[in-house]
Structures are given as structure tokens and as C-alpha cells.
Design a protein around this motif. Structure first.
Motif, PDB file in Angstrom:
ATOM      1  N   GLU A 459       0.823  -1.189   0.101  1.00 10.83           N
ATOM      2  CA  GLU A 459      -0.160  -0.012  -0.062  1.00 10.83           C
ATOM      3  C   GLU A 459       0.764   1.259  -0.123  1.00 10.83           C
ATOM      4  N   LYS A 460       2.049   1.039  -0.434  1.00 14.31           N
ATOM      5  CA  LYS A 460       2.988   2.318  -0.271  1.00 14.31           C
ATOM      6  C   LYS A 460       3.733   2.557  -1.578  1.00 14.31           C
ATOM      7  N   CYS A 461       3.600   3.543  -2.196  1.00 10.40           N
ATOM      8  CA  CYS A 461       4.520   3.712  -3.487  1.00 10.40           C
ATOM      9  C   CYS A 461       5.986   3.478  -3.110  1.00 10.40           C
ATOM     10  N   THR A 462       6.625   3.013  -4.095  1.00 15.02           N
ATOM     11  CA  THR A 462       7.991   2.599  -4.336  1.00 15.02           C
ATOM     12  C   THR A 462       8.874   3.640  -5.114  1.00 15.02           C
ATOM     13  N   SER A 463       8.165   4.384  -5.737  1.00 13.88           N
ATOM     14  CA  SER A 463       8.726   5.418  -6.560  1.00 13.88           C
ATOM     15  C   SER A 463       7.721   6.638  -6.931  1.00 13.88           C
ATOM     16  N   SER A 464       8.460   7.857  -6.798  1.00 12.28           N
ATOM     17  CA  SER A 464       7.769   8.908  -6.801  1.00 12.28           C
ATOM     18  C   SER A 464       7.440   9.579  -8.635  1.00 12.28           C
ATOM     19  N   GLU A 465       8.324   8.736  -9.339  1.00 14.43           N
ATOM     20  CA  GLU A 465       7.968   9.127 -10.579  1.00 14.43           C
ATOM     21  C   GLU A 465       6.839   8.566 -11.381  1.00 14.43           C
ATOM     22  N   LYS A 466       6.048   9.385 -12.380  1.00 15.75           N
ATOM     23  CA  LYS A 466       4.776   9.068 -12.730  1.00 15.75           C
ATOM     24  C   LYS A 466       4.740   8.794 -14.181  1.00 15.75           C
ATOM     25  N   SER A 467       5.958   9.186 -15.113  1.00 15.90           N
ATOM     26  CA  SER A 467       5.778   8.924 -16.551  1.00 15.90           C
ATOM     27  C   SER A 467       7.040   8.400 -17.277  1.00 15.90           C
ATOM     28  N   HIS A 468       8.082   8.419 -16.367  1.00 12.46           N
ATOM     29  CA  HIS A 468       9.280   7.777 -16.974  1.00 12.46           C
ATOM     30  C   HIS A 468      10.065   6.862 -15.916  1.00 12.46           C
ATOM     31  N   TYR A 469       9.741   5.719 -16.117  1.00 10.74           N
ATOM     32  CA  TYR A 469      10.353   4.805 -15.077  1.00 10.74           C
ATOM     33  C   TYR A 469      11.467   4.056 -15.566  1.00 10.74           C
ATOM     34  N   SER A 470      12.608   3.973 -14.744  1.00 13.67           N
ATOM     35  CA  SER A 470      14.001   3.431 -15.491  1.00 13.67           C
ATOM     36  C   SER A 470      14.605   2.654 -14.164  1.00 13.67           C
ATOM     37  N   GLY A 471      15.543   1.780 -14.573  1.00 17.17           N
ATOM     38  CA  GLY A 471      16.382   1.057 -13.491  1.00 17.17           C
ATOM     39  C   GLY A 471      15.396   0.061 -12.797  1.00 17.17           C
ATOM     40  N   THR A 472      15.505  -0.536 -11.542  1.00 18.99           N
ATOM     41  CA  THR A 472      15.067  -1.230 -10.719  1.00 18.99           C
ATOM     42  C   THR A 472      13.553  -0.988 -10.256  1.00 18.99           C
ATOM     43  N   ASP A 533      -3.225   8.464 -20.900  1.00 26.87           N
ATOM     44  CA  ASP A 533      -2.476   8.597 -20.159  1.00 26.87           C
ATOM     45  C   ASP A 533      -1.265   7.345 -20.635  1.00 26.87           C
ATOM     46  N   SER A 534      -0.149   7.855 -20.127  1.00 28.54           N
ATOM     47  CA  SER A 534       1.185   6.875 -20.799  1.00 28.54           C
ATOM     48  C   SER A 534       2.255   7.077 -19.790  1.00 28.54           C
ATOM     49  N   PHE A 535       3.164   6.060 -19.919  1.00 29.28           N
ATOM     50  CA  PHE A 535       4.393   6.260 -19.428  1.00 29.28           C
ATOM     51  C   PHE A 535       5.596   5.119 -20.330  1.00 29.28           C
ATOM     52  N   THR A 536       6.705   5.496 -20.046  1.00 26.92           N
ATOM     53  CA  THR A 536       7.487   4.474 -20.630  1.00 26.92           C
ATOM     54  C   THR A 536       8.273   3.832 -19.492  1.00 26.92           C
ATOM     55  N   LEU A 537       8.846   2.667 -19.892  1.00 24.92           N
ATOM     56  CA  LEU A 537       9.573   1.741 -18.623  1.00 24.92           C
ATOM     57  C   LEU A 537      10.738   1.316 -19.384  1.00 24.92           C
ATOM     58  N   HIS A 538      12.062   1.709 -18.872  1.00 24.56           N
ATOM     59  CA  HIS A 538      13.286   1.312 -19.431  1.00 24.56           C
ATOM     60  C   HIS A 538      14.049   0.652 -18.163  1.00 24.56           C
ATOM     61  N   ARG A 539      14.636  -0.481 -18.343  1.00 28.60           N
ATOM     62  CA  ARG A 539      15.658  -1.135 -17.436  1.00 28.60           C
ATOM     63  C   ARG A 539      16.266  -2.259 -18.377  1.00 28.60           C
ATOM     64  N   GLU A 540      17.423  -2.652 -17.581  1.00 30.32           N
ATOM     65  CA  GLU A 540      18.090  -3.760 -18.061  1.00 30.32           C
ATOM     66  C   GLU A 540      17.938  -5.255 -17.127  1.00 30.32           C
ATOM     67  N   TYR A 541      18.463  -6.180 -17.658  1.00 32.46           N
ATOM     68  CA  TYR A 541      18.356  -7.328 -17.059  1.00 32.46           C
ATOM     69  C   TYR A 541      18.953  -7.479 -15.564  1.00 32.46           C
ATOM     70  N   ARG A 542      20.074  -6.704 -15.269  1.00 29.76           N
ATOM     71  CA  ARG A 542      20.498  -6.590 -13.923  1.00 29.76           C
ATOM     72  C   ARG A 542      19.503  -5.649 -13.224  1.00 29.76           C
ATOM     73  N   ASP A 543      18.813  -4.874 -13.760  1.00 28.93           N
ATOM     74  CA  ASP A 543      17.659  -4.355 -12.823  1.00 28.93           C
ATOM     75  C   ASP A 543      16.658  -5.361 -12.348  1.00 28.93           C
ATOM     76  N   VAL A 544      16.352  -6.165 -12.927  1.00 32.59           N
ATOM     77  CA  VAL A 544      15.278  -7.155 -12.543  1.00 32.59           C
ATOM     78  C   VAL A 544      16.045  -8.167 -11.555  1.00 32.59           C
ATOM     79  N   LEU A 545      17.327  -8.592 -11.782  1.00 35.18           N
ATOM     80  CA  LEU A 545      17.866  -9.252 -10.750  1.00 35.18           C
ATOM     81  C   LEU A 545      18.032  -8.462  -9.326  1.00 35.18           C
ATOM     82  N   ALA A 546      18.074  -7.152  -9.228  1.00 32.10           N
ATOM     83  CA  ALA A 546      18.356  -6.372  -8.105  1.00 32.10           C
ATOM     84  C   ALA A 546      17.411  -6.935  -6.986  1.00 32.10           C
ATOM     85  N   CYS A 547      17.699  -6.733  -5.945  1.00 27.70           N
ATOM     86  CA  CYS A 547      17.052  -7.218  -4.559  1.00 27.70           C
ATOM     87  C   CYS A 547      16.216  -6.063  -4.291  1.00 27.70           C
ATOM     88  N   VAL A 548      15.099  -6.045  -4.135  1.00 24.99           N
ATOM     89  CA  VAL A 548      14.094  -5.053  -3.492  1.00 24.99           C
ATOM     90  C   VAL A 548      13.753  -5.787  -2.187  1.00 24.99           C
TER      91      VAL A 548
END
Length: 559
Positions: A459-472, A533-548
Motif C-alpha cells: 500500500e505504499k508507493c515505491t517510486s515518486s516517478e509518474k511517467s518515465h520509469y527506469s532502473g529497478t 495516460d502513458s508512461f515509458t519503462l526502461h531497464r536492463e536485466y541487472r535491474d530485474v535481478l536487483a534485490c528489493v
């Protein structure tokens, strides 16, 4: 009998005269033409519509013809679709609650009422298999169903189809077993295998008679799916709760899907830029009136004959008391899943359990069945975890979860009124899986509006971004896309902190994957096809592997 040359629709003009015209008079279309005009109150459920023992396919009030009230004479136009039997038109008075027959027309029919109609594609259980399902009036003892298909410049091949149907005893209750019953004909499915990835194929559905003559359906084409992990442009459309509506302005039972034609037509207009469609529950809103499934399959034929049309189970397909549905409501009108499971193919292991996974190039889709128990320890929970856990994110980085009811987040009024903002216990059961396996997006219908959350966990946002997500991505983006066509739903007055965009309008979501690292998300309104409404998502495989948080097991420090 009107002649057709492969057509499955026809417009008919009806002229009528009444000696004592009334504002309660109406014209109904009945099929088969010989119908029971007696009244059957109490058999139609809670929805509005004529309480007549043989439910009309649709109807118009006589005063839709402008001079009827003064002259008693009227003219109306109806669109008929081929539904395997003949038709008659009846003039009735007394309104919908106390209909009395005044007159009946002569019977009319299509040149071949049994002809194969309304092809619908779906992905098979393997990536290189496409299924073709259609409806006809031919039993397997009368004619052999098959698909003739192939690639351009290569010899065509023929693939036999399997045939199924159902009867009154197969379904669960009223009105489906009584006033809403209509013979469904025969449903045929052929499995086209060993497809070449992204190759264009052409096909025709047909039935071979014992004498060797063939009755053909329409000629069409499709593009074969990419193989899992294939890097190519891949475009996915997702929406729920569409239903059907009549192009001639007629009324139907369950007559509350005013946006469905706009959604259908907008998708058809852009079909060259769509590769696969997910209709995530509340498909036709037939609600026990069997003829309405024909109306729906005809309406969406322009989509389903060209691209795979993958469905999920919703309350209006499945729910019925004492039928093993998780919710004990009556929203299916007695269908208890039988119609959806028969009319459309899905790559489930067991059609009665309507959950499945399907791969499309760089995407993995885990489609849950919200009308069966999803809680920890259940068979479906095990399926969901296995689907999420077994994808190779190097090759299929885009991991999507789908369900009809909101199992994640919605500020729709009926979810927010008690503060749960989702189905009870759903987040508690599933959010650890979404987080552990780093699900990118989760899509739901059921609430008839559009809403997108931030990447969220607990129930908590993990990013303050709204339209351009990148990285983990530290959480999952949850989307309600239930504005396919049914009457719209209100939001709560207060906007939760995790809700980024919400709109009470008809629309759908389009995902465009360009490669392993870049994805475009767009919400489009059905009315004009424009992006709101729209957004972009950019990330690499290492971002998927990163622990959250809660995504990785404890590690041992290096020595």
C-alpha cells in the motif's frame, strides 16, 4: 429466404400496422420463428426485458417509428445475424411486463442458416500453435469441419477440427435453462501447429459434406506469434467488461453496455497495429440469454478473425450458487462458465479452472481466474507462483499478471467504501508473489473505469516517478481497465496516495515492447483512440535481478 454470398449479416425493413397504437407496443425478433408468446414472470432474473416465455433476441419499441403514435403505421430497420435458424418479427402490446401478441410476420432465413460463422483465434498451448474456433449448425454426422490454411506462395493444408456443444442440462439455472435457452449450434476448434514465427498465414473455415462439396466461411489471415524471447515489435491490447450492443439501436436483455461498439470499432480501425488482445472477463454479458453469445461473437469478428483474442473468466461468465465458484452470486444467469468455456478456446489445463499462462515474444502473461479461490495453499495459488517463477527474464523481461476482479488496488466506490480497495484478503495472499518475482504490471477489470497506480508494495508507493520509469522497479504497477463498454462506475471521493491517474470513461490499454529494455504504456479512450495516460519503462536485466524489499532470500557476505 434472403440470399447471401458468404454474408452473415443482413438488414431487414419491417412495416407494421396496429388498430389501437400505444406507447407500450414493441417489435421483437424471435428465432426460431415458431415461439411461445405466453408470459413467464419470475424466470428472467432481476434484469429488465420482456417477460415472455421465448425470449426475443432483441426488440424495438414501435414508437421508434416517428408517426406510429398518430397513424398506427410504422417502419423499423433491424440487423439480423446468421444464428442457424429462421426468424420472425412479432408486434406486441402491453409493454415488457405484460406483453400481448398482436401479429406475427412470415418467417425468413439466411440462404444457409448452418453456414460456418464468426471465427475467433486464440493462442494454443505452445507458442507456435494457433487455434481457430467458430460456430455452425453442422453436427459432425452431417459435415466434417476443417480449416484450409497456409503461407502465401505455398500449398495450402487442411486441418480437421473438433466439435462440441452443450444442452440445457449442462448449464446451471435460470434464465439460461428456461426462457433464455436457445440451441447454441456446434462449436468447432482446429489447432494449426508448427507455425513459423511472425509469418503471415491465410485461412478459411469450412465443412465438407459426405458428397465432397464444401461450405466455406470467410477468407481471413493472421500473423503467427513470435517465439518466446524473440526481439521484435510486439503490441498488446488489454481491457475488460465490454459486452455487446446493437448497431440498429435495438434493446437487449442486460442492455447496459453503451461503450462496447466504440471499443470494438476503435480496435478494428487500428488492428494493423495490434498483435494480441486480452479481454479480461465479463465478455458478452449474456447473463443466461444464450442468443447473446452469437451477437457478441459477430460483433468482435473483425478483431477475433485476425489476431488472437484471449479471454479471462469474470463474474458474469462464472458465478452461480453451489457451482464451485468462489463467489456465490447469480451474475452468470445460470451459465456457470459453460458458455465462455465452450465459445472461446483458452490454453487451460482444465476449462473448469480458467487460469493459464501464455507467452508472446518478450511477454509472459499469467492469467488468473478470480472466480475460483486464489488464496495461499490452493491449486490456483500454486499455478500463479509457478507461472511467475518459470519465466526466463533475460528473454522475456515483461511479466504481466491478469485477473478479472481487482486482486490488487482500485479506488472504485464499491471497493473503497469499506477501505479494502480490492477483493478481501487478495493483496495479503498475492502481493508477496508479485514482489518476489518482480511482476511489472497487474491488470484487472470488474470496476468499470480506468485507474493506474504508482509502483506499489504493501500500500505504499515505491517510486515518486509518474511517467518515465527506469532502473529497478521496487513494486508492481496495478491497472484497472474495466471500461470496455459496460455502464461506468464511480470512484471514491478521496484519492488514495497510490492512485496516479483515474478516469471514468471507456477505454483500453496498449503495451508496446520495442526490445528487452524498452516498453511504452498507453491508455486510450474508445471514443477517439487518442492517448490520455502513458508512461515509458526502461531497464536492463541487472535491474530485474536487483534485490528489493521481500524479493530476495537472505545472502551470505563474501569472505
Amino acid at each position: 429466404m434472403f440470399s447471401t454470398q458468404g454474408e452473415d449479416t443482413a438488414w431487414v425493413t419491417v412495416d407494421f400496422v396496429a388498430p389501437n397504437p400505444s406507447g407500450d407496443d414493441w417489435i421483437g425478433i424471435f428465432s426460431p420463428s415458431n415461439f411461445n408468446a405466453s408470459t413467464c414472470p419470475g424466470s428472467h432474473g432481476s434484469g429488465p426485458g420482456p417477460v415472455i416465455c421465448s425470449a426475443p433476441i432483441k426488440y424495438q419499441f414501435a414508437n421508434y417509428s416517428s408517426d406510429y403514435g398518430k397513424s398506427g403505421k410504422g417502419t423499423l430497420k433491424f440487423q439480423l445475424i446468421n444464428q442457424r435458424q429462421d426468424f420472425s418479427f412479432a408486434l406486441l402490446t402491453g409493454g415488457l411486463s405484460n406483453p400481448k401478441l398482436i401479429a406475427v410476420s412470415n418467417a425468413i432465413a439466411f440462404a444457409n442458416p448452418k453456414a460456418p460463422v464468426y471465427p475467433r483465434l486464440a493462442q494454443g498451448k505452445s507458442w507456435n500453435e494457433m487455434t481457430v474456433t467458430w460456430t455452425s449448425g453442422y453436427d459432425i454426422t452431417e459435415a466434417y469441419p476443417f480449416v484450409e490454411w497456409g503461407m502465401k506462395w505455398r500449398p495450402a493444408v487442411s486441418t480437421a477440427a473438433v466439435t462440441v456443444t452443450f444442452d440445457r442440462e449442462t448449464i446451471c439455472g435460470e434464465p439460461a435453462r428456461s426462457v433464455g435457452w436457445r440451441d447454441p449450434g456446434f462449436i468447432h476448434t482446429a489447432f494449426l501447429t508448427d507455425l513459423w514465427p511472425n509469418k503471415e498465414y491465410y485461412y478459411k473455415i469450412g465443412h465438407m459434406m459426405p458428397n465432397g462439396n464444401v461450405t466455406w466461411g470467410k477468407f481471413s489471415s493472421f500473423r503467427a506469434p513470435p517465439y518466446p524471447g524473440q526481439k521484435s515489435l510486439q503490441r498488446v491490447v488489454i481491457f475488460g467488461d465490454m459486452g455487446k450492443a446493437e448497431r440498429d439501436g435495438s434493446n437487449e436483455y442486460s442492455n447496459y453496455q453503451p461503450g462496447s461498439l466504440n471499443t470494438t470499432d476503435t480496435l478494428i480501425k487500428d488492428l494493423n497495429n495490434i498483435d494480441i488482445v486480452f479481454h479480461i472477463g465479463d465478455i458478452s454479458y449474456a447473463n443466461g440469454y444464450i442468443s447473446q453469445w452469437d451477437q457478441f461473437t459477430q460483433q468482435v469478428e473483425g478483431i477475433t478473425s485476425r489476431v488472437p483474442y484471449m479471454i479471462a473468466s469474470g463474474n458474469h461468465e462464472r458465478d452461480w450458487p453451489d457451482s464451485e465458484s468462489f463467489f456465490n452470486g447469480t451474475d452468470s444467469g445460470g451459465e456457470c462458465g459453460v458458455l465462455a468455456e465452450t465459445m472461446y478456446y483458452t490454453p487451460t489445463e482444465n476449462r473448469a479452472n480458467y487460469w493459464y499462462s501464455t507467452d508472446y515474444g518478450m511477454f509472459r502473461f499469467c492469467v488468473a481466474d478470480s472466480e475460483h479461490d486464489w488464496r495461499e495453499g490452493t491449486e490456483q495459488y500454486k499455478f500463479i507462483e509457478n507461472c511467475l517463477a518459470t519465466v526466463d527474464r533475460k528473454k522475456q523481461p515483461w511479466l504481466i499478471f491478469i485477473a478479472h476482479r481487482v486482486l490488487g488496488y482500485s479506488s472504485g466506490f464499491f471497493y473503497g467504501i469499506d477501505g479494502s480497495f480490492a477483493e478481501a484478503t487478495s493483496r495479503q495472499s498475492l502481493q508477496k508473489l508479485w514482489q518476489k518475482y518482480r511482476v511489472d504490471m497487474a491488470f484487472y477489470g470488474h470496476v468499470h473505469n480506468y485507474e493506474r497506480t504508482c509502483p506499489v508494495y504493501e500500500e505504499k508507493c515505491t517510486s515518486s516517478e509518474k511517467s518515465h520509469y527506469s532502473g529497478t522497479m521496487n513494486g508492481t504497477i496495478h491497472v484497472v481497465v474495466g471500461g470496455g463498454g459496460s455502464h461506468l462506475s464511480n470512484f471514491t471521493t478521496e484519492v488514495p496516495a497510490w492512485s496516479l491517474y483515474r478516469e471514468m470513461d471507456y477505454g483500453f490499454v496498449k503495451l508496446t515492447a520495442f526490445n528487452y529494455s524498452s516498453l511504452l504504456y498507453e491508455y486510450k479512450r474508445s471514443s477517439d483512440g487518442k492517448v490520455y495516460d502513458s508512461f515509458t519503462l526502461h531497464r536492463e536485466y541487472r535491474d530485474v535481478l536487483a534485490c528489493v524489499k521481500d524479493s530476495c532470500a537472505p545472502t551470505i557476505p563474501a569472505t
